[in-house]
Design an enzyme around this catalytic site. Sequence first.
Site, PDB file in Angstrom:
ATOM      1  N   GLU A  56     -61.711  52.309 -11.701  1.00  0.00           N
ATOM      2  CA  GLU A  56     -62.652  53.383 -12.069  1.00  0.00           C
ATOM      3  C   GLU A  56     -64.075  53.016 -11.662  1.00  0.00           C
ATOM      4  OE1 GLU A  56     -60.713  55.354 -16.035  1.00  0.00           O
ATOM      5  OE2 GLU A  56     -61.330  53.285 -16.165  1.00  0.00           O
ATOM      6  N   THR A  59     -49.794  67.439  -1.853  1.00  0.00           N
ATOM      7  CA  THR A  59     -50.966  68.153  -1.349  1.00  0.00           C
ATOM      8  C   THR A  59     -51.440  68.989  -2.532  1.00  0.00           C
ATOM      9  OG1 THR A  59     -49.724  70.087  -0.630  1.00  0.00           O
ATOM     10  CG2 THR A  59     -49.988  68.327   0.997  1.00  0.00           C
ATOM     11  N   HIS A  60     -52.752  69.165  -2.632  1.00  0.00           N
ATOM     12  CA  HIS A  60     -53.348  69.873  -3.789  1.00  0.00           C
ATOM     13  C   HIS A  60     -52.943  69.213  -5.108  1.00  0.00           C
ATOM     14  CE1 HIS A  60     -54.034  73.213  -0.916  1.00  0.00           C
ATOM     15  NE2 HIS A  60     -52.817  72.866  -0.496  1.00  0.00           N
ATOM     16  N   SER A  84     -92.460  41.608  -2.829  1.00  0.00           N
ATOM     17  CA  SER A  84     -91.049  41.862  -2.504  1.00  0.00           C
ATOM     18  C   SER A  84     -90.219  40.584  -2.543  1.00  0.00           C
ATOM     19  CB  SER A  84     -90.952  42.495  -1.106  1.00  0.00           C
ATOM     20  OG  SER A  84     -91.613  41.690  -0.153  1.00  0.00           O
ATOM     21  N   ASN A 102     -56.171  49.776 -19.360  1.00  0.00           N
ATOM     22  CA  ASN A 102     -56.942  50.748 -18.569  1.00  0.00           C
ATOM     23  C   ASN A 102     -57.309  50.221 -17.177  1.00  0.00           C
ATOM     24  OD1 ASN A 102     -56.997  52.661 -20.650  1.00  0.00           O
ATOM     25  ND2 ASN A 102     -58.766  51.659 -21.607  1.00  0.00           N
ATOM     26  N   SER A 117     -58.594  48.461 -24.748  1.00  0.00           N
ATOM     27  CA  SER A 117     -59.444  49.334 -25.550  1.00  0.00           C
ATOM     28  C   SER A 117     -59.776  48.633 -26.854  1.00  0.00           C
ATOM     29  CB  SER A 117     -58.695  50.641 -25.837  1.00  0.00           C
ATOM     30  OG  SER A 117     -59.228  51.267 -26.976  1.00  0.00           O
ATOM     31  N   LYS A 151     -53.581  50.249 -25.169  1.00  0.00           N
ATOM     32  CA  LYS A 151     -54.133  50.622 -23.865  1.00  0.00           C
ATOM     33  C   LYS A 151     -54.202  49.488 -22.848  1.00  0.00           C
ATOM     34  CE  LYS A 151     -56.537  54.259 -23.453  1.00  0.00           C
ATOM     35  NZ  LYS A 151     -56.310  55.234 -22.426  1.00  0.00           N
TER      36      LYS A 151
END
Length: 471
Positions: free
Chosen positions: A291, A156-157, A24, A286, A278, A284
Amino acid sequence: MTKKLWGSRFPKKTSVLTDRFTSSISFDKRLAKYDILGSIAHAKMLARKKIIPEKDARAIVKGLNVILKDFKNGKFKFDARAEDIHSNIQEVLFKKIGSAAHKLHTARSRNDQIVLDVKMYIKDEIDNLLGLITSLEASILKFAKGNPRIIIPGYTHLQVAQCVLLAHHLLAYIESLERDKERLRSCKERTDQMPLGSCALSGTGLAIDRNFVKKELGFAELTQNSIDSVSDRDFIIELLADLAIVSVHLSRMSEDLILWSTKEFNFIDLDFSFCTGSSIMPHKKNPDVLELIRGSAGKIQGNLSNVLILMKGLPLSYNRDLQLDKPPLFDTIDTVGDILEIFVELFKNIRVKKEVIAEKLVDESLFSVDIVEYLIKKGVSYRDAHDIVGRMVRDCLDKGRKISSLSARELKNYSKKLAPDVKKILNAWASVNLKTSYGGTSPRLVERQLAVWDRHLRGVYGYTTPRRCVR
Ligand code: ARG
């Protein structure tokens, strides 16, 4: 190669496959500092209790201090083929001071040693994480204070709901982070029990002084049951659970910012330093960092499950399976620490697109509840008021009209109580100003909340950026 602590009972060498599979050191080497500090306290106690000679203890402590210094200077060379950090340090100590080193492991087992090391490590890391979360709260607060008069559509939603202050939304993040800190502090309290002296599982017949070691190492309490001491990993599970919740909060914050930075929402502009491009689409920009934060939350939930499943079938007391609690523990602590550091910086450079947001506030459906409450204040029942406004909204949508364009007569047709003065509340500022219930989004209340958090964060913790722990 580091000598095995148990080699003499074995008539032959273990297979290299066994050595590789059971080692270990590649990950528990990060516990070196705690292992050494624990050994220093243990050696001092053995001498005080006359279990080992004073001069041997002095040699041990001196040798360990040299090793500690080497480790801190980055000069300590870990033996990649050692079984674990305990054997590695024991062996290096032997090379430095000779046979006195062999007295160190008296009245101790690696079973209680590893628990000690991990508990000390966790206590430090919790302090560090608390500091990082506080820095993030401060960074969010600064962003909120820098944009005190921005109203956004709240959702909301994921459907447009009602107007809220951006600062109010941001303070919601701080509320959740503060709960995270409470959980971490309480986890630290339960972790703060010193296990050394439990030995393999049953304690020892030697006259040790566990209280002395507890005080030397700054623990609040002693563990009470030697079997539980070496078997228990609740403190790891608890920390992983607490950090899993932290990661959910960080992931949801990421998701908000990802959405807000899309062309469709267009509320904010993220700084280029936290975006990527990208390889095929030149236009792009991003939000990859956000993410990956969202994605990491999945891994962090997995690390919690990993240890829960690891533990659930283990008979008391120590089992080697327990070695496998460390990679998920370290990974979660590192990942959460990284994300917190990123967010502290990311919030410093978010540009709020005031004009674009302002355009979104002309949508009068944002004020439907305000009209309902206007009617309630005039004695209409909630149910009737909801029906009246519902019909009005539907007609306006069908006919492509705005509520504010309805004439006094048209308004009366929906309800006798609906007068043209209702139009005064059909704007974003009127709407937020009306939300004066405790905890609501009225600017006066939000301003007060900003001041409360400012005082709290300044007063209690300060705005310091904490030191990251060694990896
Ligand atoms: N590497 C072990 C762990 O992480 C240390 C304790 C080993 N104890 C033993 N009896 N093999 O749990």
